[in-house]
Scaffold this motif. Sequence first.
Motif, short mmCIF file in Angstrom:
data_model
loop_
_atom_site.label_atom_id
_atom_site.label_comp_id
_atom_site.label_asym_id
_atom_site.label_seq_id
_atom_site.Cartn_x
_atom_site.Cartn_y
_atom_site.Cartn_z
N LYS A 23 11.97 0.43 7.83
CA LYS A 23 11.48 -0.71 8.61
C LYS A 23 10.04 -1.08 8.27
O LYS A 23 9.51 -2.06 8.79
CB LYS A 23 11.62 -0.42 10.10
CG LYS A 23 13.05 -0.32 10.58
CD LYS A 23 13.14 -0.17 12.08
CE LYS A 23 14.59 -0.14 12.54
NZ LYS A 23 14.70 -0.06 14.02
N LEU A 24 9.39 -0.27 7.43
CA LEU A 24 8.02 -0.56 7.02
C LEU A 24 8.02 -1.47 5.81
O LEU A 24 8.60 -1.13 4.78
CB LEU A 24 7.28 0.74 6.70
CG LEU A 24 7.20 1.81 7.79
CD1 LEU A 24 6.45 3.03 7.27
CD2 LEU A 24 6.52 1.26 9.04
N THR A 25 7.34 -2.59 5.89
CA THR A 25 7.27 -3.48 4.74
C THR A 25 6.44 -2.87 3.61
O THR A 25 6.59 -3.25 2.45
CB THR A 25 6.66 -4.84 5.14
OG1 THR A 25 5.33 -4.64 5.65
CG2 THR A 25 7.50 -5.53 6.20
N SER A 26 5.56 -1.90 3.96
CA SER A 26 4.72 -1.23 2.96
C SER A 26 5.33 0.08 2.48
O SER A 26 4.65 0.87 1.82
CB SER A 26 3.33 -0.96 3.55
OG SER A 26 2.68 -2.14 3.92
N ARG A 27 6.61 0.31 2.79
CA ARG A 27 7.22 1.61 2.48
C ARG A 27 7.04 2.01 1.02
O ARG A 27 6.73 3.17 0.72
CB ARG A 27 8.71 1.58 2.82
CG ARG A 27 9.47 2.84 2.42
CD ARG A 27 8.98 4.04 3.22
NE ARG A 27 9.53 5.29 2.74
CZ ARG A 27 8.97 6.06 1.81
NH1 ARG A 27 7.83 5.68 1.22
NH2 ARG A 27 9.51 7.20 1.46
N ALA A 28 7.19 1.10 0.08
CA ALA A 28 7.12 1.44 -1.34
C ALA A 28 5.71 1.87 -1.75
O ALA A 28 5.54 2.56 -2.76
CB ALA A 28 7.56 0.24 -2.18
N VAL A 190 -0.50 0.88 8.35
CA VAL A 190 -0.38 1.40 6.98
C VAL A 190 -0.40 0.28 5.93
O VAL A 190 -0.26 0.56 4.74
CB VAL A 190 0.88 2.27 6.81
CG1 VAL A 190 0.84 3.46 7.75
CG2 VAL A 190 2.16 1.45 7.00
N SER A 191 -0.60 -0.95 6.35
CA SER A 191 -0.64 -2.07 5.41
C SER A 191 -1.90 -2.01 4.54
O SER A 191 -2.90 -1.38 4.91
CB SER A 191 -0.60 -3.40 6.15
OG SER A 191 -1.80 -3.59 6.90
N LYS A 192 -1.87 -2.67 3.41
CA LYS A 192 -2.99 -2.64 2.46
C LYS A 192 -4.29 -3.11 3.09
O LYS A 192 -5.34 -2.49 2.93
CB LYS A 192 -2.66 -3.48 1.24
CG LYS A 192 -3.75 -3.49 0.16
CD LYS A 192 -3.34 -4.34 -1.02
CE LYS A 192 -4.39 -4.27 -2.14
NZ LYS A 192 -5.67 -4.87 -1.72
N GLY A 193 -4.25 -4.22 3.84
CA GLY A 193 -5.47 -4.77 4.41
C GLY A 193 -6.13 -3.85 5.40
O GLY A 193 -7.36 -3.62 5.34
N VAL A 194 -5.35 -3.27 6.32
CA VAL A 194 -5.92 -2.38 7.33
C VAL A 194 -6.38 -1.06 6.70
O VAL A 194 -7.45 -0.54 7.00
CB VAL A 194 -4.90 -2.12 8.46
CG1 VAL A 194 -5.41 -1.04 9.41
CG2 VAL A 194 -4.64 -3.42 9.22
N GLN A 195 -5.58 -0.53 5.79
CA GLN A 195 -5.95 0.72 5.12
C GLN A 195 -7.23 0.55 4.31
O GLN A 195 -8.08 1.45 4.28
CB GLN A 195 -4.80 1.18 4.22
CG GLN A 195 -3.62 1.74 4.99
CD GLN A 195 -3.88 3.12 5.54
OE1 GLN A 195 -4.17 4.05 4.79
NE2 GLN A 195 -3.79 3.26 6.85
N ASP A 196 -7.38 -0.59 3.65
CA ASP A 196 -8.61 -0.86 2.89
C ASP A 196 -9.81 -0.90 3.82
O ASP A 196 -10.88 -0.36 3.51
CB ASP A 196 -8.46 -2.17 2.13
CG ASP A 196 -9.63 -2.41 1.19
OD1 ASP A 196 -9.97 -1.50 0.42
OD2 ASP A 196 -10.21 -3.51 1.23
N ALA A 197 -9.65 -1.53 4.98
CA ALA A 197 -10.75 -1.62 5.95
C ALA A 197 -11.11 -0.25 6.52
O ALA A 197 -12.28 0.06 6.72
CB ALA A 197 -10.38 -2.59 7.08
N ASN A 209 -2.04 4.18 1.66
CA ASN A 209 -1.36 3.11 0.94
C ASN A 209 -1.84 3.11 -0.51
O ASN A 209 -3.03 2.98 -0.79
CB ASN A 209 -1.68 1.77 1.61
CG ASN A 209 -0.85 0.62 1.07
OD1 ASN A 209 -0.78 0.43 -0.15
ND2 ASN A 209 -0.24 -0.14 1.95
N LYS A 210 -0.91 3.28 -1.45
CA LYS A 210 -1.27 3.41 -2.87
C LYS A 210 -1.83 2.12 -3.47
O LYS A 210 -2.39 2.14 -4.57
CB LYS A 210 -0.05 3.86 -3.68
CG LYS A 210 0.37 5.28 -3.39
CD LYS A 210 1.33 5.82 -4.42
CE LYS A 210 2.70 5.19 -4.30
NZ LYS A 210 3.69 5.84 -5.21
#
Length: 254
Positions: A23-28, A190-197, A209-210
């Motif tokens: 269900k996570l869009t960032s799973r990959a 776990v999305s790229k934007g939040v993880q980057d912040a 997040n890779k």
Amino acid sequence: MLDPGPRATALERGMFEKFDASKLTSRAAIPAALVDEWGVGCNAQVVGIAYNPKKLPKPKGYADLFKEPWVSRLGLTGFGTTFGTVSLIEIAKIFGGSETNIDPALAELKKVLPKVAAVSSPAALPGLFQQGQCDVTYTNTQTVTTLKDRGVDIEFAVPETGATTFLTTLHIAKGCENLDAAYKYIDTVVSKGVQDALQKPPYNFIPVNKEVALGKDLPMRSLDEMSKFVTHDWSKINPLRGQWIDRFNREMAK
């Protein structure tokens, strides 16, 4: 959101819903080792030795902390945090102890106690380092990066026995009535934007997040490298940790 000790307790008590990572869009973009049937990592910690490079040579490992010139500038903290617990376990191991036997660590600490620079709570120790009251300690990369952002002379050293890692994980509470909202929240974290912040000041977390480029001061170039770091079995540690906290506070009191 839990560190590994409370997570293990919650698992024992059946406090989580089964987790559906599809269900996570960032799973990959999340390494397989950071997801299981009960939850997903939301930030990682890497633990080792912090030292002031202008005052001390780089220590090779935990054993050096018990020798000069490091021991007289050493800041100690106990089992009240996850990073303190795993550091003291690793110290116990180099003196013949194990994941469930920290007696050798306490024995060695008592020997050098009259020499060390400070014994402090985890919250106060970074301040003591910043003030120059101690110049070497065991801690996580988050603390090192935060102090470096303040202009403190500090570097992270990976012990010769290896860096230690653990995850802070997100879970869905048993009986949750708003599953869609819970998954949406976790997916956002776990999305790229939040993880980057979150890896930037003032947080300085290690992302999971890779797709997020890792900070240059971390002791790895990719998240996959953390699979080589030391981990611990918290189902064994948890039943003993309360006793360890009491013993450290009692035996290290001056």
